[in-house]
Design a protein around this motif. Structure first.
Motif, PDB file in Angstrom:
ATOM      1  N   GLY A   3      18.043  19.191  14.328  1.00 33.38           N
ATOM      2  CA  GLY A   3      18.311  19.272  15.631  1.00 33.38           C
ATOM      3  C   GLY A   3      18.556  20.675  16.366  1.00 33.38           C
ATOM      4  O   GLY A   3      20.219  20.987  15.741  1.00 33.38           O
ATOM      5  N   LEU A   4      18.678  20.167  17.899  1.00 32.71           N
ATOM      6  CA  LEU A   4      19.459  21.627  18.541  1.00 32.71           C
ATOM      7  C   LEU A   4      20.443  19.919  19.130  1.00 32.71           C
ATOM      8  O   LEU A   4      19.920  19.060  19.863  1.00 32.71           O
ATOM      9  CB  LEU A   4      18.317  22.045  20.036  1.00 32.71           C
ATOM     10  N   ALA A   5      21.558  20.885  19.569  1.00 34.20           N
ATOM     11  CA  ALA A   5      22.590  19.676  19.721  1.00 34.20           C
ATOM     12  C   ALA A   5      22.287  19.608  22.142  1.00 34.20           C
ATOM     13  O   ALA A   5      23.369  20.312  22.369  1.00 34.20           O
ATOM     14  CB  ALA A   5      24.096  20.599  19.971  1.00 34.20           C
ATOM     15  N   TRP A   6      21.710  18.682  21.997  1.00 31.19           N
ATOM     16  CA  TRP A   6      21.142  19.002  23.345  1.00 31.19           C
ATOM     17  C   TRP A   6      21.823  19.098  24.316  1.00 31.19           C
ATOM     18  O   TRP A   6      21.610  18.997  25.639  1.00 31.19           O
ATOM     19  CB  TRP A   6      19.933  17.827  23.546  1.00 31.19           C
ATOM     20  N   GLY A   7      22.881  17.466  23.975  1.00 33.99           N
ATOM     21  CA  GLY A   7      24.078  17.276  25.162  1.00 33.99           C
ATOM     22  C   GLY A   7      24.726  18.875  25.737  1.00 33.99           C
ATOM     23  O   GLY A   7      25.043  19.196  26.595  1.00 33.99           O
ATOM     24  N   PRO A   8      25.498  19.430  24.727  1.00 37.42           N
ATOM     25  CA  PRO A   8      25.768  20.683  24.945  1.00 37.42           C
ATOM     26  C   PRO A   8      24.841  21.693  25.310  1.00 37.42           C
ATOM     27  O   PRO A   8      25.434  22.568  26.497  1.00 37.42           O
ATOM     28  CB  PRO A   8      26.489  21.237  24.211  1.00 37.42           C
ATOM     29  N   LEU A   9      23.931  21.967  24.832  1.00 38.54           N
ATOM     30  CA  LEU A   9      22.842  22.925  25.404  1.00 38.54           C
ATOM     31  C   LEU A   9      22.769  22.576  27.167  1.00 38.54           C
ATOM     32  O   LEU A   9      22.718  23.777  27.943  1.00 38.54           O
ATOM     33  CB  LEU A   9      22.254  22.715  25.249  1.00 38.54           C
ATOM     34  N   LEU A  10      22.390  21.322  27.795  1.00 42.72           N
ATOM     35  CA  LEU A  10      22.112  20.749  28.564  1.00 42.72           C
ATOM     36  C   LEU A  10      23.645  20.514  29.715  1.00 42.72           C
ATOM     37  O   LEU A  10      23.287  21.517  30.877  1.00 42.72           O
ATOM     38  CB  LEU A  10      21.625  19.277  28.675  1.00 42.72           C
ATOM     39  N   ARG A  11      24.817  21.081  29.275  1.00 38.98           N
ATOM     40  CA  ARG A  11      25.700  21.350  30.008  1.00 38.98           C
ATOM     41  C   ARG A  11      26.573  23.176  30.294  1.00 38.98           C
ATOM     42  O   ARG A  11      26.093  23.040  31.244  1.00 38.98           O
ATOM     43  CB  ARG A  11      27.185  20.477  29.167  1.00 38.98           C
ATOM     44  N   LEU A  12      25.686  23.870  29.291  1.00 40.69           N
ATOM     45  CA  LEU A  12      25.946  24.975  29.235  1.00 40.69           C
ATOM     46  C   LEU A  12      24.671  25.393  30.308  1.00 40.69           C
ATOM     47  O   LEU A  12      25.286  25.730  31.481  1.00 40.69           O
ATOM     48  CB  LEU A  12      25.710  25.592  28.154  1.00 40.69           C
ATOM     49  N   GLY A  13      23.695  24.797  30.339  1.00 40.32           N
ATOM     50  CA  GLY A  13      22.766  25.058  30.642  1.00 40.32           C
ATOM     51  C   GLY A  13      22.218  24.695  32.882  1.00 40.32           C
ATOM     52  O   GLY A  13      22.940  25.545  33.684  1.00 40.32           O
ATOM     53  N   LEU A  14      23.776  23.713  33.097  1.00 41.23           N
ATOM     54  CA  LEU A  14      23.678  23.068  34.306  1.00 41.23           C
ATOM     55  C   LEU A  14      24.837  23.902  34.477  1.00 41.23           C
ATOM     56  O   LEU A  14      25.045  23.907  35.734  1.00 41.23           O
ATOM     57  CB  LEU A  14      23.442  21.634  34.643  1.00 41.23           C
TER      58      LEU A  14
END
Length: 67
Positions: A3-14
């Motif tokens: 799976g993808l690490a959605w927490g860090p990806l979301l943080r980078l995106g926002l």
């Protein structure tokens, strides 16, 4: 498949990309990867790279007596 690490990806995106949550969630993983760029491209400049840059763009040019 991992799976993808959605927490860090979301943080980078926002934070880094300044996306709104709905914009982030509308992206495909491939689109997000393109927006974040090549992870190896931002690495440190090694001495060979610095020497090449200094040779290409010297601080002072020979024959410049405008000072």
């Amino acid at each position: 498949m991992t799976g993808l690490a959605w927490g860090p990806l979301l943080r980078l995106g926002l934070r880094r990309l300044r996306l709104k949550p709905e914009e982030f969630w509308a992206l495909t993983p491939a689109e997000l990867q393109i927006m974040l760029g090549d992870p190896g491209a931002g690495g440190p400049m090694l001495s060979a790279g610095l020497e090449a840059m200094m040779a290409a763009y010297p601080d002072e040019q020979e024959g410049n007596d405008d000072e």
